[in-house]
Structure formats: structure tokens, C-alpha cells
Write a protein that holds these residues in place. Structure first.
Motif, PDB file in Angstrom:
ATOM      1  N   VAL A 158       0.865  -1.180   0.000  1.00  0.00           N
ATOM      2  CA  VAL A 158       0.000   0.000   0.000  1.00  0.00           C
ATOM      3  C   VAL A 158       0.900   1.228   0.000  1.00  0.00           C
ATOM      4  O   VAL A 158       1.643   1.453   0.963  1.00  0.00           O
ATOM      5  N   PRO A 159       0.887   2.023  -1.048  1.00  0.00           N
ATOM      6  CA  PRO A 159       1.774   3.189  -1.108  1.00  0.00           C
ATOM      7  C   PRO A 159       1.347   4.276  -0.124  1.00  0.00           C
ATOM      8  O   PRO A 159       0.209   4.305   0.350  1.00  0.00           O
ATOM      9  N   GLU A 160       2.260   5.181   0.162  1.00  0.00           N
ATOM     10  CA  GLU A 160       1.979   6.280   1.091  1.00  0.00           C
ATOM     11  C   GLU A 160       0.861   7.185   0.573  1.00  0.00           C
ATOM     12  O   GLU A 160       0.182   7.854   1.343  1.00  0.00           O
ATOM     13  N   PRO A 215      -3.905   8.750 -11.509  1.00  0.00           N
ATOM     14  CA  PRO A 215      -4.682   8.000 -10.521  1.00  0.00           C
ATOM     15  C   PRO A 215      -3.872   7.780  -9.242  1.00  0.00           C
ATOM     16  O   PRO A 215      -2.634   7.681  -9.267  1.00  0.00           O
ATOM     17  N   GLU A 216      -4.567   7.714  -8.131  1.00  0.00           N
ATOM     18  CA  GLU A 216      -3.957   7.383  -6.848  1.00  0.00           C
ATOM     19  C   GLU A 216      -4.015   5.875  -6.672  1.00  0.00           C
ATOM     20  O   GLU A 216      -5.105   5.298  -6.704  1.00  0.00           O
ATOM     21  N   HIS A 217      -2.864   5.261  -6.448  1.00  0.00           N
ATOM     22  CA  HIS A 217      -2.825   3.818  -6.271  1.00  0.00           C
ATOM     23  C   HIS A 217      -3.155   3.484  -4.819  1.00  0.00           C
ATOM     24  O   HIS A 217      -2.569   4.044  -3.884  1.00  0.00           O
ATOM     25  N   ALA A 250      -7.163  -1.416   2.161  1.00  0.00           N
ATOM     26  CA  ALA A 250      -6.085  -1.749   1.232  1.00  0.00           C
ATOM     27  C   ALA A 250      -5.101  -2.717   1.889  1.00  0.00           C
ATOM     28  O   ALA A 250      -4.610  -3.671   1.242  1.00  0.00           O
ATOM     29  N   ASP A 251      -4.783  -2.507   3.176  1.00  0.00           N
ATOM     30  CA  ASP A 251      -3.906  -3.438   3.891  1.00  0.00           C
ATOM     31  C   ASP A 251      -4.513  -4.843   3.902  1.00  0.00           C
ATOM     32  O   ASP A 251      -3.816  -5.842   3.669  1.00  0.00           O
ATOM     33  N   PRO A 267      -5.265   7.149  -0.001  1.00  0.00           N
ATOM     34  CA  PRO A 267      -6.086   7.990   0.887  1.00  0.00           C
ATOM     35  C   PRO A 267      -6.462   7.252   2.166  1.00  0.00           C
ATOM     36  O   PRO A 267      -6.629   6.037   2.190  1.00  0.00           O
ATOM     37  N   GLU A 268      -6.597   8.003   3.239  1.00  0.00           N
ATOM     38  CA  GLU A 268      -6.870   7.421   4.546  1.00  0.00           C
ATOM     39  C   GLU A 268      -8.174   6.632   4.560  1.00  0.00           C
ATOM     40  O   GLU A 268      -8.307   5.653   5.299  1.00  0.00           O
TER      41      GLU A 268
END
Length: 438
Positions: free
Chosen positions: A103-105, A142-144, A115-116, A108-109
């Protein structure tokens, strides 16, 4: 009709996935394809589309999208800067040989915990997960949410601006592989949309997917009361539907019976009036049924009263498309004279029962022509409209009036136009006002 928000199109989803998101939807329409959806529903009345299977979707307005394992999903929208230019984002799932995920930084929260969990779930599979290829357009990349070693997305979020009508609106596309916890992902998606697009998701989604599993005793008490009310409402609804069916049957029976007195003429009208008078309590003879071919024409009906052999009335029944014809009073005089020849006396009462303006709604028919009152007096007849006789019959049928009281009410009528007791006071008041010059 008000539709609860968010209004969701479930496109190409199996029933298990539909069931997973339905509790979080305001209004949900489940269809096989986007083409099916736009044939039956309006995109302008759609907030979110949850889509699986191949689709090309052209959105005339901002619709947020949650795409599941998109083999090919192409969505079009209006470019925010260049008038008349349509943008496009295409998503396609592709095979991969990369097994390592993280899960990249930039995730989104809203989606980090999910995602984890997705990473852990995919690591347990022997096959490498499919990745999602996305076109790049005028706005941000896009946000990964989950990506492979070489940063190919397995799940992504893409935000752009839709400028279809008026100012630009943010629109979110969330692309995921097939997940076992779709309800949890959809809830986070709604939370995301609530913050950036509160018009589409006016209230944040509930924290619990199955709130009843965690009710306190006080909540359970209230929930049981609500369930009891819902059960009563459902019973009442079913009973109402049953009564509506019964009402349709009764309406058909009435239209073939006494209600013909309000619409018919000829033999149908005579039969209906016969039923009204018998229902009031008179003994009724249909003179046409007793007549032989050689007999002279007589009135339509004769009335007697149970237990009284000395009283008898004759009845002529007429229907008119417009007002009552005063010339028909001559026929009533002839029947009275014929009765006297046969019985050596006039009938105790002569009734002229009419159904004027029979094609008009009974509630809107005009009052009797005042000239008919004098015509009826001269002919020694009582002129009664069926719209005035019907309420008397109904009062007797409903036990709101004794049969003998209704009989005496008609027996006591004097020659002229008979006014129903329900409107008699109003009629007399109007006549008095006219006589005084009011």
C-alpha cells in the motif's frame, strides 16, 4: 415522488454483490448492462454506478463509479477546460507475474485499512493478482491504493472534474479487483463521496454494516416496536389491497344493478328504479312484465305497502340526455285516467321518476327546471329525480333510516317537484330569498 440518496446503478453485478451494497443505498436499480440502464432510468437521476463486466458508459453528467475487476470499462465525460471536448478514462484488468504488493503512502486514509487487508488477502493466493491499466488524461494521475513492485495498480482511485452543466464537479472512479468485503469498500467509497460531493451523498454512511448486531438493550426495545409497527403496516397494506379488489367487484356489481338508475334510460332504468323502490320497502309490480300483447300501455311500475291493501301508487320512469321533458306529463295523466277506469278511483300517488342529464356526473347535474314544478302539479304527479331517490335507498340499506319512515316520506309527497330532505331546507331558503326579491 422522492427518491432517497444516493441513487445507485448496480450494473452487471451478481446478486451476492448487490446484496452487499443495497443496505447502504438510498435507491438501487440492478441491471445487466449500462445500455439496459439508460433505457429504463435516467443518468440525470443517478449519483453512483457500481459496475462490473465490459462496459462503455457515456455519462451526460457527473456520476461516480466503483468498477470491479474491469475487463474493459470506458467512461466519458465533459472536459472542464475545453468546451465541447469529451474526456475518457478506460480501465482494463491485465494479467501480471508480480506477486509482491504493498500500500503506497499516497493511498487515501479512507481506504488504507481496507487496502492493507486486500494486500494480505491477495498474498495468500497462488496466482499473481491482475493489475489495472488506466488511461492518463488532462488531470492528475490516478492514486494507487494497492500496487505491485513496479508500481502497477491493483486498486486505484481517480479524481477528475466533470463540467457537463454549470461549474465543474469532482467525480471519483474507484477501481478494485473482486473483493470479498464489497460492502466495507462501498461504505468507505460513500464516506469519500460525502466529503467531496455532499449533494450526491448527503449523509455519511453508517459506521456499522449490520447495526442490529450491536444494538444496546434500549435500541433493541425501540427496534422491536418499529418491527411491530412495520408488521401492522404490512398487514394493513395487504388488507387494503384485498379491499381494493373487493371494491372493484362491488363497483362492477353496482354498475350492473342499482347504479344504472344514475346513467341509464329505457328498460335498464326501469329495472334499476324497481330495485331502488323495492330496497326502500315497497312491493313493486313491473307492469310491462304483466302486460299481454292486446293490453293497452300502462305505467311502468305499481307500488303497494306491506300490510296495507288500501294504498297503491303508479310510477312512470323516464331517462333524458338533457332536462326533463314537460310534455311527458300528458302521458302521466293518461295513465292516471286509465287507472281510474279500471279501479273506479285515482291512484293514491302518481310518481314521475326521471333521470335527466343522465350523461353528466350526478354530482354536477343542475337543479330541476322550476317550470316542472307547476307542470307536475297540474298533472297531479310527484316528480322525483333518481339522484334524489338513490340516497333514500342507500340510507335504508345502511340502516340509517327505517324502511317505513322512507315509505311514509314518499307517501306524504305532494304533487310537484319532490325535493330530497337532505337539500330541502337549502332549496326552500333559496326560494324564500327569490320570493323576497333577494
Amino acid at each position: 415522488m422522492e427518491f432517497a440518496r444516493p441513487r445507485v446503478a448496480a450494473v452487471g453485478l451478481d446478486q451476492e454483490r448487490v446484496d452487499a451494497i443495497e443496505p447502504l443505498c438510498g435507491t438501487l436499480h440492478n441491471v445487466a448492462s449500462w445500455a439496459d440502464y439508460v433505457e429504463r432510468f435516467s443518468p440525470f437521476e443517478t449519483d453512483i454506478a457500481v459496475m462490473s463486466a465490459p462496459h462503455v458508459a457515456r455519462f451526460p453528467r457527473a456520476i461516480h463509479v466503483l468498477a470491479l475487476a474491469p475487463r474493459w470499462l470506458e467512461t466519458h465525460w465533459h472536459h472542464p477546460d475545453t468546451r465541447g471536448v469529451t474526456g475518457k478514462i478506460a480501465l482494463r484488468s491485465e494479467n501480471s507475474t508480480e506477486h509482491q504488493l504493498w500500500v503506497p503512502e499516497t493511498c487515501p486514509e479512507f481506504y488504507r485499512e481496507l487496502a492493507d487487508d486486500l494486500v494480505k488477502s491477495l498474498w495468500s493466493d497462488s496466482d499473481a493478482p491482475e493489475t489495472i491499466e488506466a488511461t492518463r488524461d488532462w488531470e492528475a494521475d490516478p492514486e494507487h491504493l494497492v500496487e505491485t513492485t513496479i508500481r502497477r495498480p491493483v486498486a486505484l482511485r481517480y479524481q477528475r472534474t466533470h463540467a457537463g452543466q454549470g461549474e465543474g464537479q469532482p467525480i471519483i472512479t474507484l477501481a478494485l479487483p473482486f473483493v470479498d468485503n464489497l460492502g466495507a469498500w462501498f461504505r468507505s467509497f460513500l464516506q469519500d463521496l460525502h466529503e467531496i460531493s455532499p449533494g450526491r451523498v448527503p449523509t455519511p454512511p453508517p459506521r456499522l454494516l449490520q447495526p442490529s448486531d450491536w444494538y444496546t438493550p434500549d435500541q433493541l426495545r425501540v427496534a422491536r416496536k418499529i418491527a411491530d409497527i412495520d408488521s401492522k403496516i404490512e398487514r394493513m397494506r395487504r388488507n387494503r389491497e384485498r379491499l381494493k379488489d373487493e371494491m372493484r367487484v362491488e363497483a362492477e356489481r353496482a354498475e350492473a344493478g342499482v347504479v344504472r338508475a344514475l346513467w341509464s334510460d329505457g328498460d335498464d332504468l326501469v329495472e334499476a328504479v324497481e330495485e331502488l323502490l323495492a330496497g326502500i320497502g315497497f312491493q313493486v309490480r313491473n307492469m310491462d312484465k304483466e302486460k299481454s300483447p292486446s293490453d293497452a300501455n300502462r305505467e311502468d311500475l305499481r307500488l303497494t305497502v306491506p300490510g296495507d291493501d288500501t294504498w297503491e301508487a303508479i310510477v312512470e320512469v323516464k331517462g333524458y340526455p338533457n332536462d326533463t321533458k314537460s310534455s311527458d306529463a300528458r302521458q302521466l295523466r293518461e295513465y292516471r285516467d286509465l287507472y281510474r277506469e279500471e279501479n273506479e278511483r285515482f291512484p293514491d300517488l302518481t310518481l314521475w321518476i326521471t333521470n335527466p342529464h343522465r350523461r353528466r356526473d350526478p354530482s354536477t347535474r343542475p337543479s330541476p327546471n322550476p317550470a316542472l314544478d307547476e307542470v307536475a302539479r297540474v298533472a297531479e304527479t310527484v316528480h322525483i329525480r333518481t339522484v334524489d331517490l338513490f340516497p333514500i335507498w342507500r340510507d335504508v340499506a345502511e340502516d340509517r333510516m327505517e324502511s317505513m319512515d322512507a315509505i311514509r316520506l314518499i307517501q306524504s309527497a305532494r304533487p310537484g317537484t319532490w325535493i330530497s330532505p337532505a337539500i330541502g331546507d337549502e332549496h326552500r331558503s333559496q326560494n324564500d330569498s327569490t320570493a323576497d326579491g333577494g
